[in-house]
Design an enzyme around this catalytic site. Structure first.
Site, PDB file in Angstrom:
ATOM      1  N   SER A 151       0.835  -1.194   0.000  1.00 30.99           N
ATOM      2  CA  SER A 151       0.000   0.000   0.000  1.00 30.99           C
ATOM      3  C   SER A 151       0.876   1.252   0.000  1.00 30.99           C
ATOM      4  O   SER A 151       1.733   1.382  -0.865  1.00 30.99           O
ATOM      5  CB  SER A 151      -0.941  -0.046   1.209  1.00 30.99           C
ATOM      6  OG  SER A 151      -1.974   0.887   1.073  1.00 30.99           O
ATOM      7  N   ARG A 221     -11.582   6.488   9.824  1.00 37.15           N
ATOM      8  CA  ARG A 221     -11.073   5.115   9.814  1.00 37.15           C
ATOM      9  C   ARG A 221     -12.122   4.143   9.266  1.00 37.15           C
ATOM     10  O   ARG A 221     -11.800   3.222   8.511  1.00 37.15           O
ATOM     11  CB  ARG A 221     -10.672   4.719  11.238  1.00 37.15           C
ATOM     12  CG  ARG A 221     -10.237   3.287  11.399  1.00 37.15           C
ATOM     13  CD  ARG A 221      -8.984   3.000  10.593  1.00 37.15           C
ATOM     14  NE  ARG A 221      -8.414   1.716  10.921  1.00 37.15           N
ATOM     15  CZ  ARG A 221      -7.361   1.186  10.331  1.00 37.15           C
ATOM     16  NH1 ARG A 221      -6.766   1.867   9.360  1.00 37.15           N
ATOM     17  NH2 ARG A 221      -6.893   0.023  10.672  1.00 37.15           N
ATOM     18  N   ASP A 315      -8.610  -6.600  -4.705  1.00 34.71           N
ATOM     19  CA  ASP A 315      -8.219  -5.275  -4.212  1.00 34.71           C
ATOM     20  C   ASP A 315      -8.763  -4.217  -5.181  1.00 34.71           C
ATOM     21  O   ASP A 315      -8.341  -4.145  -6.331  1.00 34.71           O
ATOM     22  CB  ASP A 315      -6.686  -5.207  -4.144  1.00 34.71           C
ATOM     23  CG  ASP A 315      -6.169  -3.889  -3.574  1.00 34.71           C
ATOM     24  OD1 ASP A 315      -6.967  -2.939  -3.412  1.00 34.71           O
ATOM     25  OD2 ASP A 315      -4.962  -3.820  -3.281  1.00 34.71           O
ATOM     26  N   HIS A 348      -7.884  -5.283  -0.380  1.00 41.16           N
ATOM     27  CA  HIS A 348      -6.584  -4.628  -0.226  1.00 41.16           C
ATOM     28  C   HIS A 348      -5.821  -5.151   0.993  1.00 41.16           C
ATOM     29  O   HIS A 348      -4.608  -5.321   0.953  1.00 41.16           O
ATOM     30  CB  HIS A 348      -6.825  -3.121  -0.100  1.00 41.16           C
ATOM     31  CG  HIS A 348      -5.584  -2.308   0.011  1.00 41.16           C
ATOM     32  ND1 HIS A 348      -4.620  -2.288  -0.976  1.00 41.16           N
ATOM     33  CD2 HIS A 348      -5.131  -1.472   0.985  1.00 41.16           C
ATOM     34  CE1 HIS A 348      -3.631  -1.476  -0.601  1.00 41.16           C
ATOM     35  NE2 HIS A 348      -3.923  -0.980   0.569  1.00 41.16           N
ATOM     36  N   ASP A 349      -6.555  -5.411   2.082  1.00 39.21           N
ATOM     37  CA  ASP A 349      -5.919  -5.866   3.324  1.00 39.21           C
ATOM     38  C   ASP A 349      -5.244  -7.223   3.202  1.00 39.21           C
ATOM     39  O   ASP A 349      -4.532  -7.632   4.121  1.00 39.21           O
ATOM     40  CB  ASP A 349      -6.955  -5.935   4.452  1.00 39.21           C
ATOM     41  CG  ASP A 349      -6.855  -4.736   5.387  1.00 39.21           C
ATOM     42  OD1 ASP A 349      -5.974  -3.889   5.160  1.00 39.21           O
ATOM     43  OD2 ASP A 349      -7.654  -4.663   6.335  1.00 39.21           O
TER      44      ASP A 349
END
Lengths: 377, 217
Positions: A151, A221, A315, A348-349
């Site tokens: 990232s 967040r 992602d 993405h994580d």
């Protein structure tokens, strides 16, 4: 919401008192880089691996954070016998410039004893990388064996390869891109506006009021966290399930809502709002091609580094097509590049999670590079 | 035919035991220390052999993601991509050799692929199954149906081999586009080098696989 400021913790660091010129033209009177290392530097100083952390990461890659007590954020990847094997490599990770875990940032004190706060100058990914370079030189390392990051960490990897092509043997940008897309900037802006809208933000001077903009930062967040997951992963983990099995006197709440609120509330206990603003901005500014006459290949002209570009199929924040565009630019520069898309539904994580194919790829790539670089155990 | 005498091949010190025969023959055609791009690198055995036995800087492009992952996890520089879409990105003369084994008949635009191979590489090595083989001819003649052999084993409506060609077709294309055939050979059913190297007509009947080493005129 009234919450105490982040817990103060002692972070291992190095201080450079000779001033640090930023891309924006401002000079920081001094630069502190907080960092951690794992493993042993070999006699030839040739086995150093720099790990670059993501937006809300920190230098505690492979050990519990002194602030949260939670285990390191990449213990599945960095450690003895892990893909980035600390029995074999000397691993360095620094808190980024602008961060809030001990490196110079908006929470730091100025020479006059006041906090930088919103007066902290804007920083770029290249500023972060130049700060890391100071640390690496301080540790007596001329050339890193590898620079690895996911990232925003991947952005730093690309900046390293472009700015210091002779200072690294291998580069591993993971779930990254050569620029932040309009959609990504848009999501960041939602988060920033949530912070600004919190009355406790006090124009960034929340420290003076003994408070933090916890609600705004939590919303930022939560919005960002959605972008780190995929629809499949959300459906698999939560679906449309209600938290307490149905309606109750407290009203109903979907499990996914509860999960996001938890993510928001734990985040504000470990992250500074002004740092969040500074670092999201740095990501938004990032556009490696624009820095090289709109030719991404020019950013890597003549590079000798070996690249391993990794993307994840689900992602949508840093989609595979952006990694492929990066790979094609590297091809135009005749760079040595490996490129793998890992099939996963984790979004993405995924780069932070248990993805055996990714871990095998990373371990194998590093082992192959180590063989070619002549690094012996 | 513009054939040059073949330099004495380096003795092969190591080849993977289960390495395909045509890959072994390809490895013999590549000079030690070369920069090599292997298009359709599969399990990576050619690039590994070239790296380990000939000190080549060999890289691969592969379309099958599982093979890519296996290769990279094995320490080999391989990227996901394909011949039709990824060659255009490379700069001129980036490689000494560009290899395309058993894939020419399956790409969308074989002529463009060959053109790019000889643009980005000084030399191209191409292998393909020979559609001029006698069994293929016999089947088409006798049954009037598309041939089905051990090499051409998929029905016409699902075969990936959309551009079948013969040894003579390949030679004609090279002449048309101005490529010099530095070496060529045909391999028979048993995997042995065929003895008809001086007689392309015979090779085109009895050769099951063909292998060409080309350069620009």
């Amino acid at each position: 919401m009234d919450l105490p400021d982040l817990p103060e913790a002692e972070h291992q660091n190095v201080r450079f008192a000779d001033g640090f010129v930023l891309d924006c033209g401002t000079t920081l009177p001094e630069l502190t880089v907080a960092y951690r290392t794992y493993g042993t530097l070999d006699a030839a100083r040739a086995n150093a691996v720099l790990v670059c952390h993501a937006l809300t990461g920190d230098q505690y890659v492979a050990e519990p954070s002194p602030v949260t007590g939670k285990e390191g954020w990449w213990t599945q990847v960095v450690g003895p016998g892990r893909p980035v094997d600390t029995d074999r490599y000397f691993v360095i990770c620094a808190n980024v410039l602008g961060g809030c875990m001990g490196s110079t940032g908006p929470r730091s004190l100025r020479p006059d004893g006041s906090r930088w706060g919103t007066d902290f100058p804007p920083v770029t990914i290249r500023d972060m990388v130049r700060a890391q370079k100071r640390l690496v030189e301080h540790l007596g390392i001329e050339r890193l064996f590898a620079v690895i990051g996911g990232s925003m960490g991947g952005m730093q990897v690309l900046e390293w390869a472009s700015t210091y092509p002779d200072a690294l043997f291998a580069a591993v940008p993971i779930a990254a891109a050569s620029h932040h897309s309009a959609q990504n900037i848009a999501f960041h802006e939602v988060g920033r506006q949530a912070i600004f809208a919190d009355p406790e933000y006090h124009g960034g001077r929340y420290h003076e009021h003994g408070t933090i903009p916890a609600r705004g930062l939590a919303v930022a967040r939560m919005a960002a966290h959605i972008t780190y997951l995929s629809e499949e992963a959300l459906a698999r983990k939560f679906g449309r399930r209600l938290q307490n099995g149905g309606l109750s006197i407290f009203g109903d709440m979907f499990q996914v809502e509860s999960y996001l609120r938890h993510q928001g509330s734990t985040f504000v206990r470990r992250f500074d709002a002004n740092s969040y603003l500074t670092i999201t901005r740095a990501m938004d500014y990032f556009d490696l091609a624009a820095d090289h006459g709109d030719d991404l290949a020019a950013a890597f002209a003549g590079t000798k580094a070996r690249f391993c570009v990794v993307s994840f199929s689900s992602d949508w924040l840093f989609p595979t097509r952006e990694s492929r565009a990066l790979v094609r630019a590297l091809n135009r520069a005749a760079a040595n590049v490996s490129f793998v898309e890992i099939p996963t539904d984790k979004g993405h994580d995924a780069f932070l999670l248990d993805e055996p194919d990714f871990h095998r790829t990373l371990a194998g790539f590093l082992a192959g590079c180590a063989e070619r670089a002549g690094i012996v155990r | 035919m513009n054939q040059i005498s073949r330099p004495a091949p380096e003795p092969i010190k190591f080849v993977a035991k289960n390495m395909r025969l045509d890959l072994r023959l390809i490895a013999e055609m590549i000079e030690p220390g070369s920069r090599v791009l292997d298009i359709g690198s599969g399990d990576g055995s050619l690039i590994e052999t070239l790296f380990r036995t000939r000190g080549c800087d060999a890289r691969g492009i592969e379309i099958d993601m599982a093979e890519v992952t296996r290769s990279v996890a094995h320490g080999l520089p391989v990227m996901h991509g394909d011949a039709d879409h990824d060659l255009a990105e490379y700069p001129d003369g980036a490689f000494d050799f560009v290899v395309l084994s058993r894939t020419l008949q399956a790409v969308e635009r074989p002529r463009e692929v060959l053109r790019h191979m000889l643009r980005i590489g000084t030399r191209a090595i191409v292998s393909f199954p020979n559609f001029g083989h006698w069994l293929v001819r016999l089947q088409l003649l006798s049954t009037g149906r598309m041939p089905m052999t051990s090499v051409w084993s998929r029905a016409w409506y699902e075969t990936p081999n959309i551009h079948p060609c013969t040894i003579r077709d390949c030679m004609a294309l090279c002449e048309q586009d101005g490529y010099v055939i530095e070496q060529w050979l045909a391999v028979d059913d048993a995997g042995q080098r065929s003895p008809w190297r001086r007689f392309p007509g015979l090779a085109n009947i009895f050769g099951e696989q063909a292998l060409f080493r080309l350069r620009k005129a």
